[in-house]
Design a protein around this motif. Structure first.
Motif, mmCIF file in Angstrom:
data_model
loop_
_atom_site.group_PDB
_atom_site.id
_atom_site.type_symbol
_atom_site.label_atom_id
_atom_site.label_comp_id
_atom_site.label_asym_id
_atom_site.label_seq_id
_atom_site.Cartn_x
_atom_site.Cartn_y
_atom_site.Cartn_z
ATOM 1 N N ILE A 313 13.667 20.638 8.203
ATOM 2 C CA ILE A 313 13.155 21.663 9.125
ATOM 3 C C ILE A 313 13.679 21.338 10.522
ATOM 4 N N GLN A 314 14.503 22.272 11.081
ATOM 5 C CA GLN A 314 15.107 21.982 12.387
ATOM 6 C C GLN A 314 14.771 23.041 13.434
ATOM 7 N N THR A 315 14.566 24.273 13.009
ATOM 8 C CA THR A 315 14.307 25.345 13.995
ATOM 9 C C THR A 315 12.919 25.926 13.760
ATOM 10 N N VAL A 316 12.487 26.764 14.715
ATOM 11 C CA VAL A 316 11.187 27.440 14.583
ATOM 12 C C VAL A 316 11.204 28.349 13.354
ATOM 13 N N GLU A 317 12.364 28.986 13.081
ATOM 14 C CA GLU A 317 12.491 29.871 11.908
ATOM 15 C C GLU A 317 12.274 29.067 10.608
ATOM 16 N N ASP A 318 12.874 27.865 10.574
ATOM 17 C CA ASP A 318 12.687 26.998 9.388
ATOM 18 C C ASP A 318 11.205 26.697 9.174
ATOM 19 N N MET A 319 10.530 26.424 10.325
ATOM 20 C CA MET A 319 9.108 26.078 10.238
ATOM 21 C C MET A 319 8.293 27.263 9.716
ATOM 22 N N ALA A 320 8.611 28.445 10.247
ATOM 23 C CA ALA A 320 7.885 29.655 9.816
ATOM 24 C C ALA A 320 8.114 29.904 8.326
ATOM 25 N N LYS A 321 9.362 29.686 7.887
ATOM 26 C CA LYS A 321 9.702 29.896 6.478
ATOM 27 C C LYS A 321 8.928 28.901 5.592
ATOM 28 N N PHE A 322 8.839 27.643 6.088
ATOM 29 C CA PHE A 322 8.122 26.618 5.324
ATOM 30 C C PHE A 322 6.633 26.993 5.182
ATOM 31 N N VAL A 323 6.047 27.450 6.295
ATOM 32 C CA VAL A 323 4.619 27.826 6.270
ATOM 33 C C VAL A 323 4.397 28.991 5.307
ATOM 34 N N ASP A 324 5.305 29.966 5.330
ATOM 35 C CA ASP A 324 5.189 31.125 4.412
ATOM 36 C C ASP A 324 5.251 30.680 2.949
ATOM 37 N N ASN A 325 6.142 29.734 2.686
ATOM 38 C CA ASN A 325 6.352 29.322 1.283
ATOM 39 C C ASN A 325 5.418 28.198 0.840
ATOM 40 N N TYR A 326 4.603 27.677 1.779
ATOM 41 C CA TYR A 326 3.799 26.497 1.461
ATOM 42 C C TYR A 326 2.836 26.700 0.278
ATOM 43 N N PRO A 327 2.089 27.840 0.215
ATOM 44 C CA PRO A 327 1.169 27.992 -0.936
ATOM 45 C C PRO A 327 1.912 27.904 -2.277
ATOM 46 N N GLU A 328 3.104 28.534 -2.330
ATOM 47 C CA GLU A 328 3.898 28.513 -3.569
ATOM 48 C C GLU A 328 4.367 27.087 -3.860
ATOM 49 N N TYR A 329 4.755 26.372 -2.781
ATOM 50 C CA TYR A 329 5.223 24.986 -2.906
ATOM 51 C C TYR A 329 4.094 24.092 -3.432
ATOM 52 N N LYS A 330 2.895 24.275 -2.853
ATOM 53 C CA LYS A 330 1.745 23.456 -3.255
ATOM 54 C C LYS A 330 1.376 23.735 -4.724
ATOM 55 N N LYS A 331 1.456 25.026 -5.100
ATOM 56 C CA LYS A 331 1.139 25.402 -6.484
ATOM 57 C C LYS A 331 2.147 24.750 -7.443
ATOM 58 N N MET A 332 3.418 24.782 -7.047
ATOM 59 C CA MET A 332 4.456 24.199 -7.891
ATOM 60 C C MET A 332 4.252 22.690 -8.013
ATOM 61 N N HIS A 333 3.874 22.060 -6.889
ATOM 62 C CA HIS A 333 3.620 20.614 -6.902
ATOM 63 C C HIS A 333 2.489 20.291 -7.895
ATOM 64 N N GLY A 334 1.417 21.080 -7.839
ATOM 65 C CA GLY A 334 0.274 20.885 -8.753
ATOM 66 C C GLY A 334 0.689 21.047 -10.201
ATOM 67 N N ASN A 335 1.529 22.066 -10.440
ATOM 68 C CA ASN A 335 1.975 22.364 -11.798
ATOM 69 C C ASN A 335 2.847 21.242 -12.361
ATOM 70 N N VAL A 336 3.775 20.762 -11.526
ATOM 71 C CA VAL A 336 4.673 19.689 -11.970
ATOM 72 C C VAL A 336 3.858 18.451 -12.322
ATOM 73 N N SER A 337 2.928 18.054 -11.417
ATOM 74 C CA SER A 337 2.179 16.815 -11.676
ATOM 75 C C SER A 337 1.261 16.982 -12.893
ATOM 76 N N LYS A 338 0.732 18.191 -13.099
ATOM 77 C CA LYS A 338 -0.137 18.444 -14.259
ATOM 78 C C LYS A 338 0.613 18.213 -15.573
ATOM 79 N N HIS A 339 1.790 18.836 -15.704
ATOM 80 C CA HIS A 339 2.526 18.723 -16.973
ATOM 81 C C HIS A 339 3.105 17.325 -17.178
ATOM 82 N N VAL A 340 3.565 16.707 -16.088
ATOM 83 C CA VAL A 340 4.085 15.342 -16.200
ATOM 84 C C VAL A 340 2.968 14.403 -16.662
ATOM 85 N N THR A 341 1.774 14.573 -16.066
ATOM 86 C CA THR A 341 0.624 13.720 -16.430
ATOM 87 C C THR A 341 0.304 13.871 -17.914
ATOM 88 N N MET A 342 0.219 15.126 -18.378
ATOM 89 C CA MET A 342 -0.192 15.339 -19.774
ATOM 90 C C MET A 342 0.830 14.794 -20.758
#
Length: 568
Positions: A313-342
């Motif tokens: 993340i280098q510019t304000v636009e990058d930051m805004a994009k990260f914030v927009d995509n964060y819920p999807e990112y967090k969901k994906m993180h949860g999903n990956v750790s769930k299946h790896v754990t099982m």
């Protein structure tokens, strides 16, 4: 989609038309019905700010007149009594009552008489009286599931309650589908016959007006069968993702409780496994364990790529994009750790219990002949200290079901070996299983060695070789569906109720297994439906079994049979 969308539609209609802040009040069974089709965030979107159980809300006296109460309950006498008490001193501004099945006239009168302060806005029947765990698979989560194994004289009122609940569930399925079926049942099962007769009585006599839907050229089919006709499927280890999770860890209402197998962060102690909410699971639920590992690795690699791009993340636009995509990112993180754990946990269990070794013999017992080799393989595993007691018991059970007539002497030797090595399990349990589900009790060609067609098919499969030795078994249900597809389900084995007969192939078939279904069978149904044969199959049962639950029901039935004077 059929079952899940039917229940979702009912829920949406229930919550959409009532504006403003709501409390949703459920009972111990409708909690399961709602939780498998609706997430908490979806309830919030419908302005449901509180979810309560009907018995706990009876305890509280606090007034919440700013909330509208939406009740979704089974029409039981206990629930009607709860409502009576709650109407005496109403806590909510409005009461909207929805019942998951048909109300009796007397119950409606009790509700009307109790509503002295006229707080009830509406009373409706929404026929979602089943837990839709998958698009074509439902369960009733029956508490005393072992009762189906006992003769009616042992516990007549318990058996009547069991049958009533099954008939309610089947009735609701057909009301939700807006169909009235012709009904067939397995000839050798008293309880399947009784349920079929009581369902026919409900649909064609007591509530014939309610079930009088637009006639179709060919009526749908309801087939009621007994778990004991295929006791092999629930005894086997599983090697496809959904079935394997249930066998080794356990799934309840599409949720997996990980607290029994290790220490995990609070947000990962219970994870949701739903084909509706998890794209990876939907794509892989029927895949082999070996392929799952590869697919999870691919998912982890994708996630790492996204993580890398998020670190840059280098510019304000990058930051805004990260914030927009964060819920999807967090969901994906949860999903990956769930299946790896099982998958990690299941790999550990497979290694600890030497399940690859055990399962190879199980599959041989279930699918191939050769009594001498089978006896030797089972004996070797009984002598192997690394094999757990429960796996030894299942191996002896599978051998007994397969060879009870051919090799009684060897069978006794295995009984004695099991008794001497596994103090917890008495050989009486294996004999009880044979009384319940031995060759004389079964109607289907369970091992493909009665019917000439099946014998030929097995020989052909033997010559061709098997793609995967761990998943060669097919449940008896597969043959039943094939027979229905070809119009070959024998009337003598599966009689019709009443004077109804099937003209031509039905488009919809509901197969209900008294005693419970397995995820291996629901996989068979999903694959059959995906083959576009022109028939849509739906599978239902009293519970969803794994080997642990099947053995627990067997033990409980044996215990009651022993203490009862009417010996089974």
């Amino acid at each position: 989609m059929v079952l899940i969308s039917a229940v979702r539609d009912y829920m949406s209609r229930m919550l959409q038309d009532i504006s403003g802040m709501k409390v949703l009040i459920l009972d111990s069974q409708t909690v399961s019905i709602v939780s498998v089709v609706y997430s908490q965030s979806e309830l919030l979107q419908k302005e449901v700010f509180l979810v309560e159980l009907v018995d706990s809300i009876s305890m509280s006296k606090e007034s919440m007149s700013h909330l509208k109460a939406v009740y979704f309950l089974r029409p039981t006498s206990e629930n009607i009594q709860h409502l009576r008490r709650q109407f005496a001193s109403p806590r909510f501004g409005e009461y909207h009552l929805f019942f998951s099945n048909i109300l009796k006239d007397t119950q409606i009168h009790i509700l009307a008489d109790s509503d002295e302060q006229e707080v009830v806005q509406q009373v409706q029947e929404f026929y979602a009286d089943f837990v839709a765990i998958d698009p074509f698979h439902f369960t009733l989560n029956m508490p005393s599931n072992h009762i189906y194994m006992l003769p009616a004289v042992v516990d007549p009122s318990g058996l009547q309650r069991y049958c009533d609940r099954v008939v309610d569930g089947i009735g609701a399925i057909f009301l939700a589908l807006k169909r009235r079926p012709v009904i067939r049942y397995q000839r050798t099962s008293d309880i399947a016959k009784r349920i079929a007769q009581e369902t026919a009585k409900l649909m064609y006599q007591q509530e014939s007006g309610l079930f009088d839907f637009r006639r179709m050229e060919v009526s749908p089919l309801l087939l009621v069968v007994d778990r004991r006709d295929d006791p092999v499927t629930p005894l086997l280890n599983q090697w496809t993702y959904q079935a394997m999770v249930h066998e080794l860890i356990g799934i309840q209402d599409n949720k997996v409780d990980l607290t029994n197998i290790g220490k995990f962060p609070k947000d990962q102690q219970e994870v949701v496994l739903s084909s509706e909410q998890d794209a990876f699971f939907k794509a892989n639920m029927y895949e082999n364990f070996g392929d799952i590992g590869m697919n999870i690795k691919r998912m982890v690699d994708e996630f790492q790529q996204i993580s890398k791009s998020n670190q840059n993340i280098q510019t304000v636009e990058d930051m805004a994009k990260f914030v927009d995509n964060y819920p999807e990112y967090k969901k994906m993180h949860g999903n990956v750790s769930k299946h790896v754990t099982m998958v990690t946990e299941m790999s550990k269990i497979v290694e600890e219990r030497k399940l690859m070794l055990v399962s190879q013999t199980e599959q041989e017992l279930a699918c191939n002949g050769g009594q001498v080799a089978a006896f030797e393989a089972v004996t070797n595993l009984l002598n192997d200290e690394r094999v757990s007691d429960v796996d030894r018991l299942r191996l002896v059970m599978l051998y007994a079901l397969r060879y009870e007539k051919e090799s009684p002497v060897q069978l006794m030797q295995l009984f004695n070996k099991l008794a001497s090595q596994s103090a917890k399990y008495k050989p009486g349990l294996v004999q009880f299983l044979l009384k319940q589900a031995g060759v004389d009790k079964r109607i289907g060609d369970l091992f493909g060695n009665r019917d000439l067609l099946n014998i030929a098919r097995n020989m052909a499969r033997g010559l061709k070789g098997v793609e995967n030795v761990y998943t060669q078994h097919q449940p008896l249900l597969f043959q039943t569906m094939e027979s229905i597809n070809k119009g070959r389900l024998r009337d003598v084995d599966y009689p019709f109720i009443g004077n109804h007969f099937q003209q031509g192939r039905p488009q919809d078939v509901v197969i209900f297994i008294v005693g419970g279904t397995t995820y291996e069978e629901s996989r068979s149904v999903a694959l059959q439906n995906a083959s576009n044969s022109g028939i849509r199959f739906i599978l239902g049962g009293s519970v969803v079994l794994n080997s642990k639950r099947f053995l627990k029901d067997l033990e409980e039935a044996q215990r009651i049979a022993r203490t009862s004077t009417n010996v089974v």
